[in-house]
Design a protein around this motif. Structure first.
Motif, PDB file in Angstrom:
ATOM      1  N   LYS A 239     -46.314   8.190  20.513  1.00  0.00           N
ATOM      2  CA  LYS A 239     -45.754   9.452  20.018  1.00  0.00           C
ATOM      3  C   LYS A 239     -44.322   9.701  20.483  1.00  0.00           C
ATOM      4  O   LYS A 239     -43.609  10.528  19.901  1.00  0.00           O
ATOM      5  CB  LYS A 239     -46.647  10.626  20.418  1.00  0.00           C
ATOM      6  CG  LYS A 239     -46.577  11.038  21.871  1.00  0.00           C
ATOM      7  CD  LYS A 239     -47.452  12.262  22.117  1.00  0.00           C
ATOM      8  CE  LYS A 239     -47.328  12.759  23.546  1.00  0.00           C
ATOM      9  NZ  LYS A 239     -48.174  13.962  23.786  1.00  0.00           N
ATOM     10  N   ASP A 240     -43.883   8.975  21.514  1.00  0.00           N
ATOM     11  CA  ASP A 240     -42.520   9.145  22.017  1.00  0.00           C
ATOM     12  C   ASP A 240     -41.521   8.162  21.387  1.00  0.00           C
ATOM     13  O   ASP A 240     -40.343   8.177  21.732  1.00  0.00           O
ATOM     14  CB  ASP A 240     -42.500   8.975  23.545  1.00  0.00           C
ATOM     15  CG  ASP A 240     -43.174  10.134  24.257  1.00  0.00           C
ATOM     16  OD1 ASP A 240     -43.217  11.235  23.671  1.00  0.00           O
ATOM     17  OD2 ASP A 240     -43.662   9.932  25.384  1.00  0.00           O
ATOM     18  N   LEU A 241     -42.000   7.327  20.481  1.00  0.00           N
ATOM     19  CA  LEU A 241     -41.114   6.360  19.826  1.00  0.00           C
ATOM     20  C   LEU A 241     -40.428   6.981  18.614  1.00  0.00           C
ATOM     21  O   LEU A 241     -40.983   7.895  17.988  1.00  0.00           O
ATOM     22  CB  LEU A 241     -41.923   5.130  19.400  1.00  0.00           C
ATOM     23  CG  LEU A 241     -42.560   4.324  20.540  1.00  0.00           C
ATOM     24  CD1 LEU A 241     -43.477   3.239  19.970  1.00  0.00           C
ATOM     25  CD2 LEU A 241     -41.492   3.697  21.431  1.00  0.00           C
ATOM     26  N   PRO A 242     -39.240   6.513  18.235  1.00  0.00           N
ATOM     27  CA  PRO A 242     -38.525   7.102  17.095  1.00  0.00           C
ATOM     28  C   PRO A 242     -39.288   6.998  15.780  1.00  0.00           C
ATOM     29  O   PRO A 242     -39.155   7.857  14.913  1.00  0.00           O
ATOM     30  CB  PRO A 242     -37.220   6.288  17.039  1.00  0.00           C
ATOM     31  CG  PRO A 242     -37.507   5.038  17.807  1.00  0.00           C
ATOM     32  CD  PRO A 242     -38.464   5.435  18.881  1.00  0.00           C
ATOM     33  N   ILE A 243     -40.093   5.981  15.629  1.00  0.00           N
ATOM     34  CA  ILE A 243     -40.840   5.781  14.388  1.00  0.00           C
ATOM     35  C   ILE A 243     -41.857   6.903  14.149  1.00  0.00           C
ATOM     36  O   ILE A 243     -42.307   7.126  13.030  1.00  0.00           O
ATOM     37  CB  ILE A 243     -41.550   4.410  14.425  1.00  0.00           C
ATOM     38  CG1 ILE A 243     -42.006   4.009  13.030  1.00  0.00           C
ATOM     39  CG2 ILE A 243     -42.718   4.395  15.406  1.00  0.00           C
ATOM     40  CD1 ILE A 243     -42.521   2.582  12.961  1.00  0.00           C
ATOM     41  N   ALA A 244     -42.195   7.649  15.223  1.00  0.00           N
ATOM     42  CA  ALA A 244     -43.177   8.730  15.116  1.00  0.00           C
ATOM     43  C   ALA A 244     -42.534  10.113  15.115  1.00  0.00           C
ATOM     44  O   ALA A 244     -43.236  11.129  15.064  1.00  0.00           O
ATOM     45  CB  ALA A 244     -44.176   8.639  16.280  1.00  0.00           C
TER      46      ALA A 244
END
Length: 268
Positions: A239-244
């Motif tokens: 959830k902390d990745l840019p894709i999310a």
């Protein structure tokens, strides 16, 4: 000697995962799953965009995805804990063997919830085709499972792949990145670390099953605790990745794409 031990742990990991992957119902179809989950909460055009690209680029917030993710984790956790408690009763699943039956069942549910979480948080289909599970699929599963087990090398690899996947949301970039030959040594290291943890897990459960009357509670309790920890690790990381992140797509531009592509190639 050390290398032989490492290879043994790698073999344990792959034997366990391959057995789990052959468990009926383990595969989650990305498009069908997203359609079923998102259509309960969002209009058709948003759902269609989420399936075509990913939920974040369709404007679905991390908070909204979090609610669905928690529900999915709870569902799989209840199922696997019940199975594990039943397996802990003397006379249940076999204690020893190439891969104990309850261990395969456990990791089948780990892989099921892994798929649900990665699809909710923006990743592509993990499998290339309807036919079996190839080495490329194993690479993907190994790295995501590495995140679940808290293996730092896996976290770093997923971070870099997520960067380029986020800016190429309409392309199969993440899949290609996870199949690159340069990443294979890292995958092997991650598999070895997880193999050590698996060995300890199988041994602990085996000991629990030798204790009359309380073995079911021990097995079920251990499963609940470990499954909770692993799913929490993966959800928190994804959830902390840019894709999310829906905000990432609000501010996305082509210049950022060029920079991320270069950084990613250098690391791999």
């Amino acid at each position: 000697m050390a290398r032989e031990v490492q290879e043994k742990h790698i073999d344990i990991f792959y034997a366990t995962i391959k057995t789990a992957l052959n468990t009926p119902g383990v595969r989650i179809q990305r498009n069908d799953f997203l359609m079923k989950q998102l259509s309960k909460h969002f209009p058709k055009d948003v759902v269609d965009e989420a399936i075509l690209k990913n939920p974040a680029s369709a404007g679905i917030t991390k908070k909204e995805i979090e609610k669905i993710a928690v529900s999915c984790i709870k569902y799989e956790k209840m199922k696997v804990t019940s199975l594990s408690a039943a397996a802990g009763i003397p006379g249940g699943f076999a204690m020893f063997g190439t891969v104990p039956a309850d261990t395969a069942q456990y990791f089948a549910h780990v892989i099921r919830v892994m798929q649900k979480l990665v699809y909710l948080y923006g990743w592509e289909e993990l499998y290339d085709s309807e036919e079996g599970f190839d080495d490329e699929t194993m690479n993907r599963i190994t790295l995501f499972m590495g995140v679940m087990f808290g293996v730092s090398g896996a976290n770093a690899a997923i971070n870099q792949i997520a960067k380029i996947a986020a800016v190429n949301v309409e392309k199969k970039i993440a899949r290609k990145a996870l199949t690159k030959g340069a990443i294979y040594p890292l995958v092997k290291r991650v598999a070895g670390v997880i193999g050590v943890k698996m060995t300890k897990e199988i041994f602990a459960k085996g000991i629990g099953k030798t204790i009359p009357f309380v073995s079911a509670a021990i097995s079920g309790g251990m499963t609940y605790t470990t499954f909770s920890s692993m799913t929490s690790n993966l959800k928190k990381h994804l959830k902390d990745l840019p894709i999310a992140d829906e905000k990432f797509y609000d501010s996305f531009n082509l210049k950022e794409k060029d920079i991320i592509d270069v950084e990613f190639e250098e690391i791999l």
